[in-house]
Design an enzyme around this catalytic site. Structure first.
Site, PDB file in Angstrom:
ATOM      1  CD  GLU A   1       4.818  13.951   3.390  1.00 39.64           C
ATOM      2  OE1 GLU A   1       5.386  13.083   2.712  1.00 39.64           O
ATOM      3  OE2 GLU A   1       5.241  14.349   4.498  1.00 39.64           O
TER       4      GLU A   1
ATOM      5  CD  GLU B   1     -20.347  14.677  17.385  1.00 43.66           C
ATOM      6  OE1 GLU B   1     -19.546  13.748  17.174  1.00 43.66           O
ATOM      7  OE2 GLU B   1     -21.545  14.604  17.098  1.00 43.66           O
TER       8      GLU B   1
ATOM      9  CE  LYS C   1     -11.284  13.282  11.797  1.00 50.01           C
ATOM     10  NZ  LYS C   1     -10.455  12.165  12.153  1.00 50.01           N
TER      11      LYS C   1
ATOM     12  CG  ASP D   1      -5.630  10.943  16.151  1.00 49.48           C
ATOM     13  OD1 ASP D   1      -6.109  10.177  15.290  1.00 49.48           O
ATOM     14  OD2 ASP D   1      -4.513  11.462  16.053  1.00 49.48           O
TER      15      ASP D   1
ATOM     16  CE1 TYR E   1     -17.876   7.967  15.127  1.00 47.59           C
ATOM     17  CE2 TYR E   1     -16.146   8.311  16.739  1.00 47.59           C
ATOM     18  CZ  TYR E   1     -16.589   7.735  15.564  1.00 47.59           C
ATOM     19  OH  TYR E   1     -15.768   6.927  14.846  1.00 47.59           O
TER      20      TYR E   1
ATOM     21  CE  LYS F   1     -20.398  13.391  13.697  1.00 45.93           C
ATOM     22  NZ  LYS F   1     -20.447  12.428  14.790  1.00 45.93           N
TER      23      LYS F   1
ATOM     24  CE  LYS G   1      -6.929  15.303  10.074  1.00 44.88           C
ATOM     25  NZ  LYS G   1      -6.806  14.000   9.579  1.00 44.88           N
TER      26      LYS G   1
ATOM     27  CB  CYS H   1      33.115  22.977  23.921  1.00 45.29           C
ATOM     28  SG  CYS H   1      31.943  24.349  23.899  1.00 45.29           S
TER      29      CYS H   1
ATOM     30  CB  CYS I   1      32.280  27.774  27.614  1.00 47.09           C
ATOM     31  SG  CYS I   1      31.399  27.460  26.075  1.00 47.09           S
TER      32      CYS I   1
HETATM   33  S1  IVH Z   1     -18.488  10.641  12.530  1.00 49.68           S
HETATM   34  C1  IVH Z   1     -20.912   8.586   9.521  1.00 49.68           C
HETATM   35  N1  IVH Z   1     -17.601  11.766  14.714  1.00 49.68           N
HETATM   36  O1  IVH Z   1     -12.720  10.140  12.391  1.00 49.68           O
HETATM   37  C2  IVH Z   1     -20.119   8.897  10.701  1.00 49.68           C
HETATM   38  N2  IVH Z   1     -16.091  10.416  13.458  1.00 49.68           N
HETATM   39  O2  IVH Z   1     -11.612  10.694   9.736  1.00 49.68           O
HETATM   40  C3  IVH Z   1     -18.696   9.148  10.383  1.00 49.68           C
HETATM   41  N3  IVH Z   1     -13.864  10.232  14.466  1.00 49.68           N
HETATM   42  O3  IVH Z   1     -13.881   7.242  10.831  1.00 49.68           O
HETATM   43  C4  IVH Z   1     -17.845   9.391  11.537  1.00 49.68           C
HETATM   44  N4  IVH Z   1     -14.258  11.481  16.230  1.00 49.68           N
HETATM   45  O4  IVH Z   1     -12.987   7.103  13.281  1.00 49.68           O
HETATM   46  C5  IVH Z   1     -17.301  10.975  13.662  1.00 49.68           C
HETATM   47  N5  IVH Z   1     -16.963  12.809  16.682  1.00 49.68           N
HETATM   48  C6  IVH Z   1     -16.660  12.026  15.645  1.00 49.68           C
HETATM   49  C7  IVH Z   1     -15.393  11.443  15.497  1.00 49.68           C
HETATM   50  C8  IVH Z   1     -15.144  10.649  14.370  1.00 49.68           C
HETATM   51  C9  IVH Z   1     -13.359  10.735  15.599  1.00 49.68           C
HETATM   52  C10 IVH Z   1     -13.087   9.399  13.519  1.00 49.68           C
HETATM   53  C11 IVH Z   1     -13.816   8.193  13.019  1.00 49.68           C
HETATM   54  C12 IVH Z   1     -13.918   8.414  11.530  1.00 49.68           C
HETATM   55  C13 IVH Z   1     -12.720   9.269  11.292  1.00 49.68           C
HETATM   56  C14 IVH Z   1     -12.796  10.022   9.989  1.00 49.68           C
END
Ligand code: IVH
Length: 684
Positions: free
Chosen positions: A31, A109, A111, A113, A218, A282, A306, A400, A423
């Site tokens: 959202e 990679e 991500k 949380d 990372y 990346k 995401k 009930c 029941c």
């Molecule tokens: S790279 C220039 N790699 O996600 C580098 N971020 O939504 C930018 N995050 O601020 C970040 N895992 O806190 C990168 N493997 C990963 C990550 C990662 C989690 C987070 C990080 C970033 C946020 C962006």
């Protein structure tokens, strides 16, 4: 338009304030992203409206309430742009290709949380750690970072380097922390991310030490200064310095490969010991980074993918009540339909009234709901800040909802129960359980048919299904029931009389007797007549049978309705004993291999091995391609890494294993959600 724009700015400022200053979300990520996109669109179309502190430009916090020293980042800490499907990832590649006309390599990679941190080492010594803050100025949280075990105070070499990573609270520690808070009467953290950022922004670093945070790096700032030319090499470089990475950085050469790995991780992420909210893609080559550069908010050489959101917000429209197999009345949240983890959710469990009181849930509230893997949706928390005053109390029912009998509450227990053995809801649930795949496995007898026959008075208890053959006409008059399907159904019902004794025992639905215990009790007793004679002490003498189960089994065979039912079933020719040369094991784990790693909480190693063998599985000594399941406890190490590397090993938590063998918690699941995908058995 101006009014709408300013309202949106104000709303986003408020959400940012709660997120960054109070470690609390008032809105789901999806959202929030939608609102930011809306804002950007307005700013693009009406540039004259744009305010100077627009949330579209700020990366994070404004430190209205910061207790820490502010530090300016030497290189600003950027965020990432988001994508939600593979075609958005493809667009990202197409855009990059416009500036780069040579082959590109991509790194995929996890991500993680949590919250991002920049850690500075001088001559190998950790000297400073700074949160992201607004991307330009962060907070100095060095003292707290020094308490995180996995962040070394000294590197293996005396280099000066700035590294960036994510601080996370592993799921097992998150669960421990919340149970502790529950017993201390403190407010629970809605998710590990809030817990991690709340912890880092504690002034007392002793608290940080006890919570068990972890950190995965990372990114290396100015990696080219170390003679590195690729992002993947920078990760290897910092691993060699003693810094931890997630270990997942997969090189892909095409968007097809990326898609394949995205699909893999979409499923596999649930078995990781920490939460991930997506993947990061990346571009690998540093030269390409410099060509592409950054926007004000994010690098153009990376994009986040995401996952479908696990937690979303919606509105609680009302509460209904569901009556389970054993009569437990469960409040169910009726929600404004919303998409969670890829499917539409309209209902969620509210568990019981203690939970409703504790979370202070009211009808009309904006609520966060979550659907974790294999679990039905849950209401996580209420957004009290958005109450209007028109919300209504949820008042426990006195009768009930199905048969109108006055409800009872067992002493010391929170659950309300319908005490009426006749029941209709209880009968229906018992029959659904009796015919289910792991029990009598009767095909074609769905909830609708059962409901209809209860309604017309032809089914009054489980045994009546063996009389359905006398009601062919009625069956055929039902929707979509031709002669062939009716005959198949009747054959399947007849066939079920021959099921193994252990299956019959499971199908009876004795409280707390799941598949594992039904197997065990069948093996020990050899026949139902023998089992019925055992007293509590005899039952307790059976290894793995505790007081709860012993009492439940004992009482089952001393309840008049049950004896009557057992006799009726016997008269229909149901199998009640182990036949010679007949393998009665429910071969739940047949052909599957298991291994465990790390510290386990509920089982000893020998217990797990024993259970695996008893259910027909095989224990392995090491991780290999032959391994089907790796059960991970706390502090899992190299075995987990190896399993991740192999990629085909199903990695499960101890609780998942527990769910695979224990049916205690299954009742609400099977009643509320007939989507078998969500059941723990889906692991097979
Ligand atoms: S790279 C220039 N790699 O996600 C580098 N971020 O939504 C930018 N995050 O601020 C970040 N895992 O806190 C990168 N493997 C990963 C990550 C990662 C989690 C987070 C990080 C970033 C946020 C962006």
């Amino acid at each position: 338009m101006k009014k709408k724009y300013l309202e949106l700015v104000e709303l986003l400022h408020k959400y940012n304030y709660y997120y960054y200053e109070k470690n609390e979300s008032l809105v789901s990520d999806v959202e929030y992203d939608k609102l930011i996109k809306e804002l950007e669109k307005l700013e693009e179309n009406y540039p004259e409206l744009k305010v100077s502190n627009s949330p579209s430009e700020k990366v994070g916090s404004h430190f209205k309430t910061s207790k820490f020293n502010k530090v300016t980042h030497k290189k600003s800490m950027l965020s990432l742009s988001n994508s939600y499907n593979i075609s958005e990832v493809e667009n990202f590649i197409v855009r990059a290709k416009k500036s780069i006309d040579e082959e590109m390599e991509y790194i995929l990679e996890l991500k993680l949380d949590g919250l991002s941190i920049s850690v500075i080492y001088e001559n190998g010594k950790l000297v400073q750690a700074i949160t992201r803050g607004d991307g330009i100025i962060g907070e100095d949280v060095t003292e707290n970072i020094l308490e995180i075990e996995s962040i070394p105070h000294y590197l293996k070499e005396r280099v000066s380097i700035e590294v960036r990573g994510e601080i996370v609270l592993p799921l097992s520690n998150f669960e421990k922390l919340n149970s502790q808070r529950l017993s201390d009467g403190e407010e629970l953290f809605a998710n590990p991310r809030n817990a991690a950022s709340g912890t880092i922004r504690q002034l007392d670093s002793k608290i940080v030490k006890n919570r068990g945070l972890d950190c995965y790096f990372y990114y290396v700032v100015d990696g080219e200064n170390f003679g590195i030319s690729k992002h993947s090499d920078s990760l290897k470089f910092i691993e060699n310095l003693g810094l931890k990475t997630s270990g997942v950085y997969e090189i892909c050469k095409t968007s097809k490969e990326l898609e394949e790995r995205i699909n893999f991780w979409e499923k596999e992420r649930h078995s990781l010991p920490y939460e991930t909210d997506g993947l990061v893609i990346k571009i690998n080559d540093y030269n390409h980074h410099s060509i592409l550069g950054n926007t004000t908010k994010a690098p153009r050489w990376a994009i986040a993918y995401k996952f479908p959101a696990k937690q979303v917000t919606t509105k609680l429209l009302g509460v209904t009540y569901q009556v389970g197999r054993t009569g437990t009345v469960t409040p169910v949240a009726e929600l404004e339909a919303v998409e969670v983890s890829g499917s539409i959710v309209k209902r969620a469990s509210l568990h019981n009234f203690d939970e409703i009181r504790r979370k202070d849930i009211k009808i009309g509230d904006k609520v966060f709901i979550e659907k974790a893997a294999e679990i039905i949706p849950q209401v996580i928390k209420v957004v009290k800040e958005e109450r209007t005053g028109a919300e209504l109390e949820i008042i426990p029912p006195t009768h009930c909802p199905i048969c109108n009998t006055a409800l009872a509450q067992e002493e010391g227990l929170v659950a309300l129960k319908c005490p009426n053995p006749q029941c209709d809801a209880k009968i229906q649930r018992r029959i659904e359980y009796f015919v289910s795949r792991d029990a009598m496995s009767i095909d074609g007898l769905g909830g609708k048919i059962i409901e209809k026959f209860i309604e017309i008075g032809k089914i009054k208890d489980i045994s009546d299904i063996y009389l359905l053959k006398n009601f062919k006409e009625e069956l055929m008059s039902l929707d979509k029931m031709g002669e062939k399907s009716v005959n198949n159904l009747i054959d399947s019902i007849e066939e079920s009389k021959k099921r193994d004794y252990s299956k019959t025992l499971y199908a009876l639905g004795i409280p707390f007797v799941g598949k594992f215990l039904a197997n065990l009790l069948a093996k020990e007793s050899k026949s139902i007549d023998n089992l019925a004679k055992l007293d509590i002490e005899d039952l307790l003498n059976i290894e793995q049978v505790g007081e709860k189960v012993a009492n439940s089994v004992y009482n089952f065979f001393r309840t008049e309705e049950n004896i009557e039912l057992l006799n009726k079933l016997k008269s229909f020719g149901i199998n009640y004993e182990i036949k010679e040369n007949n393998d009665t094991q429910l071969e739940t784990f047949s052909g599957k291999t298991f291994l465990f790693t790390g510290k386990l909480e509920h089982f000893t190693r020998n217990e797990i091995k024993d259970i695996v063998e008893k259910l027909g599985g095989t224990n392995l000594g090491s991780v290999s391609k032959k391994l089907d399941f790796l059960i991970v406890g706390k502090d899992a190490g190299s075995k987990l890494e190896k399993a991740l590397e192999i990629g085909t090993v199903k990695i499960i938590k101890e609780e998942d294993f527990f769910n695979m063998i224990n049916e205690d918690s299954k009742e609400i699941n099977s009643e509320q959600n007939n989507n078998s995908k969500l059941e723990p058995q889906s692991l097979f």
